[in-house]
Design a protein around this motif. Structure first.
Motif, PDB file in Angstrom:
ATOM      1  N   GLU A  38      -1.530 -10.425  -5.246  1.00 19.88           N
ATOM      2  CA  GLU A  38      -0.161 -10.331  -4.737  1.00 19.88           C
ATOM      3  C   GLU A  38       0.069  -9.048  -3.944  1.00 19.88           C
ATOM      4  O   GLU A  38       1.070  -8.933  -3.238  1.00 19.88           O
ATOM      5  CB  GLU A  38       0.834 -10.408  -5.894  1.00 19.88           C
ATOM      6  CG  GLU A  38       0.902 -11.754  -6.579  1.00 19.88           C
ATOM      7  CD  GLU A  38       1.891 -11.761  -7.721  1.00 19.88           C
ATOM      8  OE1 GLU A  38       3.101 -11.966  -7.463  1.00 19.88           O
ATOM      9  OE2 GLU A  38       1.464 -11.543  -8.880  1.00 19.88           O
ATOM     10  N   SER A  39      -0.830  -8.080  -4.081  1.00 13.21           N
ATOM     11  CA  SER A  39      -0.662  -6.807  -3.386  1.00 13.21           C
ATOM     12  C   SER A  39      -1.549  -6.681  -2.154  1.00 13.21           C
ATOM     13  O   SER A  39      -1.519  -5.655  -1.466  1.00 13.21           O
ATOM     14  CB  SER A  39      -0.983  -5.651  -4.343  1.00 13.21           C
ATOM     15  OG  SER A  39      -2.377  -5.603  -4.626  1.00 13.21           O
ATOM     16  N   GLU A  40      -2.349  -7.696  -1.865  1.00 16.85           N
ATOM     17  CA  GLU A  40      -3.319  -7.592  -0.769  1.00 16.85           C
ATOM     18  C   GLU A  40      -2.630  -7.367   0.572  1.00 16.85           C
ATOM     19  O   GLU A  40      -1.604  -7.979   0.878  1.00 16.85           O
ATOM     20  CB  GLU A  40      -4.190  -8.839  -0.709  1.00 16.85           C
ATOM     21  CG  GLU A  40      -5.171  -8.944  -1.869  1.00 16.85           C
ATOM     22  CD  GLU A  40      -6.037 -10.183  -1.781  1.00 16.85           C
ATOM     23  OE1 GLU A  40      -5.774 -11.037  -0.897  1.00 16.85           O
ATOM     24  OE2 GLU A  40      -6.967 -10.316  -2.592  1.00 16.85           O
ATOM     25  N   GLN A  41      -3.213  -6.472   1.366  1.00 21.02           N
ATOM     26  CA  GLN A  41      -2.664  -6.127   2.670  1.00 21.02           C
ATOM     27  C   GLN A  41      -3.812  -5.981   3.668  1.00 21.02           C
ATOM     28  O   GLN A  41      -4.878  -5.456   3.331  1.00 21.02           O
ATOM     29  CB  GLN A  41      -1.892  -4.812   2.613  1.00 21.02           C
ATOM     30  CG  GLN A  41      -1.292  -4.370   3.933  1.00 21.02           C
ATOM     31  CD  GLN A  41      -0.206  -5.331   4.418  1.00 21.02           C
ATOM     32  OE1 GLN A  41       0.711  -5.659   3.666  1.00 21.02           O
ATOM     33  NE2 GLN A  41      -0.315  -5.793   5.655  1.00 21.02           N
ATOM     34  N   VAL A  42      -3.599  -6.454   4.896  1.00 14.86           N
ATOM     35  CA  VAL A  42      -4.573  -6.301   5.973  1.00 14.86           C
ATOM     36  C   VAL A  42      -3.862  -5.723   7.186  1.00 14.86           C
ATOM     37  O   VAL A  42      -2.833  -6.244   7.616  1.00 14.86           O
ATOM     38  CB  VAL A  42      -5.233  -7.648   6.356  1.00 14.86           C
ATOM     39  CG1 VAL A  42      -6.223  -7.438   7.504  1.00 14.86           C
ATOM     40  CG2 VAL A  42      -5.943  -8.263   5.155  1.00 14.86           C
ATOM     41  N   LEU A  43      -4.395  -4.624   7.717  1.00 15.72           N
ATOM     42  CA  LEU A  43      -3.888  -4.009   8.943  1.00 15.72           C
ATOM     43  C   LEU A  43      -5.017  -3.923   9.952  1.00 15.72           C
ATOM     44  O   LEU A  43      -6.165  -3.643   9.585  1.00 15.72           O
ATOM     45  CB  LEU A  43      -3.344  -2.605   8.676  1.00 15.72           C
ATOM     46  CG  LEU A  43      -2.168  -2.444   7.703  1.00 15.72           C
ATOM     47  CD1 LEU A  43      -1.793  -0.969   7.582  1.00 15.72           C
ATOM     48  CD2 LEU A  43      -0.972  -3.253   8.157  1.00 15.72           C
ATOM     49  N   CYS A  44      -4.705  -4.151  11.216  1.00 17.04           N
ATOM     50  CA  CYS A  44      -5.704  -4.059  12.288  1.00 17.04           C
ATOM     51  C   CYS A  44      -5.179  -3.184  13.420  1.00 17.04           C
ATOM     52  O   CYS A  44      -3.983  -3.242  13.748  1.00 17.04           O
ATOM     53  CB  CYS A  44      -6.053  -5.438  12.850  1.00 17.04           C
ATOM     54  SG  CYS A  44      -6.847  -6.550  11.671  1.00 17.04           S
ATOM     55  N   GLN A  45      -6.078  -2.400  14.008  1.00 15.62           N
ATOM     56  CA  GLN A  45      -5.695  -1.589  15.155  1.00 15.62           C
ATOM     57  C   GLN A  45      -6.916  -1.306  16.023  1.00 15.62           C
ATOM     58  O   GLN A  45      -7.994  -0.999  15.505  1.00 15.62           O
ATOM     59  CB  GLN A  45      -5.059  -0.273  14.711  1.00 15.62           C
ATOM     60  CG  GLN A  45      -4.510   0.545  15.871  1.00 15.62           C
ATOM     61  CD  GLN A  45      -3.538   1.612  15.416  1.00 15.62           C
ATOM     62  OE1 GLN A  45      -2.828   1.436  14.431  1.00 15.62           O
ATOM     63  NE2 GLN A  45      -3.507   2.722  16.134  1.00 15.62           N
ATOM     64  N   MET A  46      -6.723  -1.413  17.332  1.00 21.72           N
ATOM     65  CA  MET A  46      -7.773  -1.068  18.273  1.00 21.72           C
ATOM     66  C   MET A  46      -7.873   0.446  18.397  1.00 21.72           C
ATOM     67  O   MET A  46      -6.873   1.148  18.400  1.00 21.72           O
ATOM     68  CB  MET A  46      -7.457  -1.677  19.642  1.00 21.72           C
ATOM     69  CG  MET A  46      -8.543  -1.493  20.695  1.00 21.72           C
ATOM     70  SD  MET A  46      -9.990  -2.515  20.360  1.00 21.72           S
ATOM     71  CE  MET A  46      -9.332  -4.170  20.652  1.00 21.72           C
ATOM     72  N   TRP A  67       3.878  -1.127  -2.101  1.00 24.93           N
ATOM     73  CA  TRP A  67       5.225  -1.692  -1.969  1.00 24.93           C
ATOM     74  C   TRP A  67       5.244  -3.156  -2.399  1.00 24.93           C
ATOM     75  O   TRP A  67       6.165  -3.598  -3.095  1.00 24.93           O
ATOM     76  CB  TRP A  67       5.725  -1.565  -0.539  1.00 24.93           C
ATOM     77  CG  TRP A  67       7.166  -1.952  -0.409  1.00 24.93           C
ATOM     78  CD1 TRP A  67       8.254  -1.139  -0.477  1.00 24.93           C
ATOM     79  CD2 TRP A  67       7.683  -3.289  -0.232  1.00 24.93           C
ATOM     80  NE1 TRP A  67       9.411  -1.872  -0.353  1.00 24.93           N
ATOM     81  CE2 TRP A  67       9.086  -3.196  -0.203  1.00 24.93           C
ATOM     82  CE3 TRP A  67       7.092  -4.543  -0.098  1.00 24.93           C
ATOM     83  CZ2 TRP A  67       9.904  -4.316  -0.043  1.00 24.93           C
ATOM     84  CZ3 TRP A  67       7.900  -5.656   0.046  1.00 24.93           C
ATOM     85  CH2 TRP A  67       9.299  -5.531   0.080  1.00 24.93           C
ATOM     86  N   ARG A  68       4.257  -3.934  -1.970  1.00 26.71           N
ATOM     87  CA  ARG A  68       4.190  -5.339  -2.364  1.00 26.71           C
ATOM     88  C   ARG A  68       4.150  -5.468  -3.893  1.00 26.71           C
ATOM     89  O   ARG A  68       4.732  -6.395  -4.469  1.00 26.71           O
ATOM     90  CB  ARG A  68       2.934  -5.998  -1.768  1.00 26.71           C
ATOM     91  CG  ARG A  68       2.999  -6.267  -0.276  1.00 26.71           C
ATOM     92  CD  ARG A  68       1.688  -6.907   0.196  1.00 26.71           C
ATOM     93  NE  ARG A  68       1.694  -7.174   1.620  1.00 26.71           N
ATOM     94  CZ  ARG A  68       2.204  -8.250   2.203  1.00 26.71           C
ATOM     95  NH1 ARG A  68       2.768  -9.184   1.441  1.00 26.71           N
ATOM     96  NH2 ARG A  68       2.162  -8.419   3.502  1.00 26.71           N
ATOM     97  N   TYR A  69       3.455  -4.554  -4.526  1.00 28.80           N
ATOM     98  CA  TYR A  69       3.295  -4.619  -5.976  1.00 28.80           C
ATOM     99  C   TYR A  69       4.553  -4.156  -6.706  1.00 28.80           C
ATOM    100  O   TYR A  69       5.001  -4.799  -7.662  1.00 28.80           O
ATOM    101  CB  TYR A  69       2.100  -3.773  -6.399  1.00 28.80           C
ATOM    102  CG  TYR A  69       1.724  -3.932  -7.847  1.00 28.80           C
ATOM    103  CD1 TYR A  69       0.894  -4.977  -8.267  1.00 28.80           C
ATOM    104  CD2 TYR A  69       2.179  -3.038  -8.806  1.00 28.80           C
ATOM    105  CE1 TYR A  69       0.543  -5.127  -9.595  1.00 28.80           C
ATOM    106  CE2 TYR A  69       1.840  -3.182 -10.144  1.00 28.80           C
ATOM    107  CZ  TYR A  69       1.022  -4.224 -10.532  1.00 28.80           C
ATOM    108  OH  TYR A  69       0.685  -4.373 -11.851  1.00 28.80           O
ATOM    109  N   ALA A  71      -2.524   1.185   2.102  1.00 23.41           N
ATOM    110  CA  ALA A  71      -2.332   1.404   0.667  1.00 23.41           C
ATOM    111  C   ALA A  71      -0.851   1.424   0.315  1.00 23.41           C
ATOM    112  O   ALA A  71      -0.429   0.869  -0.711  1.00 23.41           O
ATOM    113  CB  ALA A  71      -2.992   2.715   0.244  1.00 23.41           C
ATOM    114  N   GLY A  72      -0.048   2.048   1.174  1.00 20.36           N
ATOM    115  CA  GLY A  72       1.390   2.077   0.940  1.00 20.36           C
ATOM    116  C   GLY A  72       2.007   0.690   0.965  1.00 20.36           C
ATOM    117  O   GLY A  72       2.907   0.381   0.170  1.00 20.36           O
ATOM    118  N   CYS A  73       1.512  -0.165   1.877  1.00 18.02           N
ATOM    119  CA  CYS A  73       2.013  -1.546   1.939  1.00 18.02           C
ATOM    120  C   CYS A  73       1.650  -2.311   0.664  1.00 18.02           C
ATOM    121  O   CYS A  73       2.465  -3.064   0.117  1.00 18.02           O
ATOM    122  CB  CYS A  73       1.436  -2.257   3.158  1.00 18.02           C
ATOM    123  SG  CYS A  73       2.062  -1.658   4.747  1.00 18.02           S
ATOM    124  N   SER A  74       0.410  -2.105   0.169  1.00 16.01           N
ATOM    125  CA  SER A  74       0.009  -2.768  -1.075  1.00 16.01           C
ATOM    126  C   SER A  74       0.858  -2.286  -2.248  1.00 16.01           C
ATOM    127  O   SER A  74       1.280  -3.082  -3.095  1.00 16.01           O
ATOM    128  CB  SER A  74      -1.474  -2.499  -1.358  1.00 16.01           C
ATOM    129  OG  SER A  74      -2.303  -3.233  -0.490  1.00 16.01           O
TER     130      SER A  74
END
Length: 359
Positions: free
Chosen positions: A208-216, A246-248, A241-244
């Motif tokens: 439930e806390s998984e987060q994926v970010l992408c950037q060139m 927050w999700r949690y 990590a902050g997004c995960s």
């Protein structure tokens, strides 16, 4: 030894997190810039590897590991954050820089320590035309300090280096950095942990806390040799990590520590950098989040290469600004169990260190 540099700037509203404090990733990037300057100055001012291949070329430092970074106090918008550095140890192929962050309230003429961390670097050298960069084979030595406090840091750093060297986990230039999951695992203790685990009636799972970010990776993210600066990757990892967290928690969250962040390969201009994160351990008042960074390039044939990984510790902040309890962790499978077991080991080791007067 090269002089200790100071990197400083005023923190602006663009640097703030939702709680109004300066974002942890901003602080990490500032610390890495300061550490890179200190390590590069040491490499250049002390001389360095010179042979027919790189004589006349440039030299620079590249981050390979962030050791035990601690957030002691928040930094607020409008304050001046400054970083001071000391090179406290050098092996044949790596340099350890201690970075201390100070926050200054100009209106009250008050300064306090907000962050401390140990950053390991390796020297990079280029050919005369600077088209090819590689890791140098030697690092200028650091003389044995004379002051008692500095001697203690030197001996502690040397012991940590020898421990990691023995397990072949020093990083680029000192052996490949590897995932520590399972490295120190006691099979019987893990079996006991599994048998005693009872899923909470309420809580959240790692998934439930998984987060994926992408950037060139763009030119502004890079230093010498078109290699991304470590602070760029660290800031992305802290964001994920902050997004995960927050999700949690679904509250305001802040970074309080980073343990054992390793860089196993370079991130280069034009790479697609992907950050994956999830909660792997929860105590009553803190979370551990595993963050893995990988890259894909034009030449990678559609495959991602892991370039960095680390464990971030977050706490949940209530509307009153105080640390609050976090939801219990529901473990769903063997992988969740394994990560939670290792997280518990780290948590208990940190408690023992604090009782002994450690950081």
């Amino acid at each position: 030894m090269a002089p200790s540099p100071v990197v400083a700037r005023v923190l602006l509203p663009d640097d703030a997190n939702p709680a109004g404090n300066v974002h942890g990733g901003t602080t990490l990037k500032l610390m890495e810039e300061a550490g890179m300057i200190a390590a590069t100055r040491h490499i250049v001012s002390s001389g360095g590897e010179a042979n027919e291949e790189n004589e006349g070329g440039s030299r620079a430092a590249a981050l390979v590991r962030f050791d035990n970074m601690a957030f002691h106090q928040p930094i607020f918008v409008g304050e001046v954050a400054s970083c001071t550095c000391d090179i406290i140890f050098a092996s044949e192929r790596s340099i350890l820089v201690e970075v201390v962050v100070l926050a200054e309230d100009l209106s009250k003429a008050k300064t306090r320590v907000t962050n401390t961390g140990w950053l390991w670097y390796v020297p990079m050298v280029s050919t005369a035309d600077e088209k090819v960069w590689k890791v140098a084979t030697r690092v200028p030595p650091v003389p044995m300090p004379e002051e008692e406090g500095s001697i203690q840091k030197y001996e502690k750093a040397k012991a940590k280096y020898e421990e990691r060297k023995s397990s072949k986990q020093i990083g680029v230039g000192d052996g490949a950095a590897g995932e520590e999951v399972g490295a120190n695992e006691d099979g019987s203790a893990f079996d006991t942990f599994k048998s005693q685990y009872t899923a909470p009636s309420e809580g959240r799972s790692p998934s439930e806390s998984e987060q994926v970010l992408c950037q060139m990776v763009l030119p502004g993210d890079c230093g010498p040799g078109k290699v991304a600066i470590g602070g760029f990757v660290m800031k992305l990892m802290d964001n994920a990590a902050g997004c995960s967290a927050w999700r949690y928690c679904q509250t305001n969250v802040v970074t309080v520590a980073i343990s054992d962040m390793d860089f196993s390969s370079w991130v280069r201009l034009g790479d697609l950098c992907t950050i994956r994160s999830k909660v792997v351990f929860a105590s009553s008042r803190s979370l551990e989040i595993e963050v893995v960074a990988s890259v894909r390039s034009v030449a990678s044939n559609g495959e991602d290469t892991i370039v960095a990984r680390g464990v971030f510790t977050f706490v949940s902040i209530g509307s009153d600004g105080r640390v609050r309890a976090v939801p219990k962790l529901k473990l769903e499978n063997e992988e969740d169990m394994r990560h939670a077991f290792l997280g518990l080991q780290r948590y208990e080791a940190a408690k023992r260190a604090r009782l002994k007067g450690g950081n």
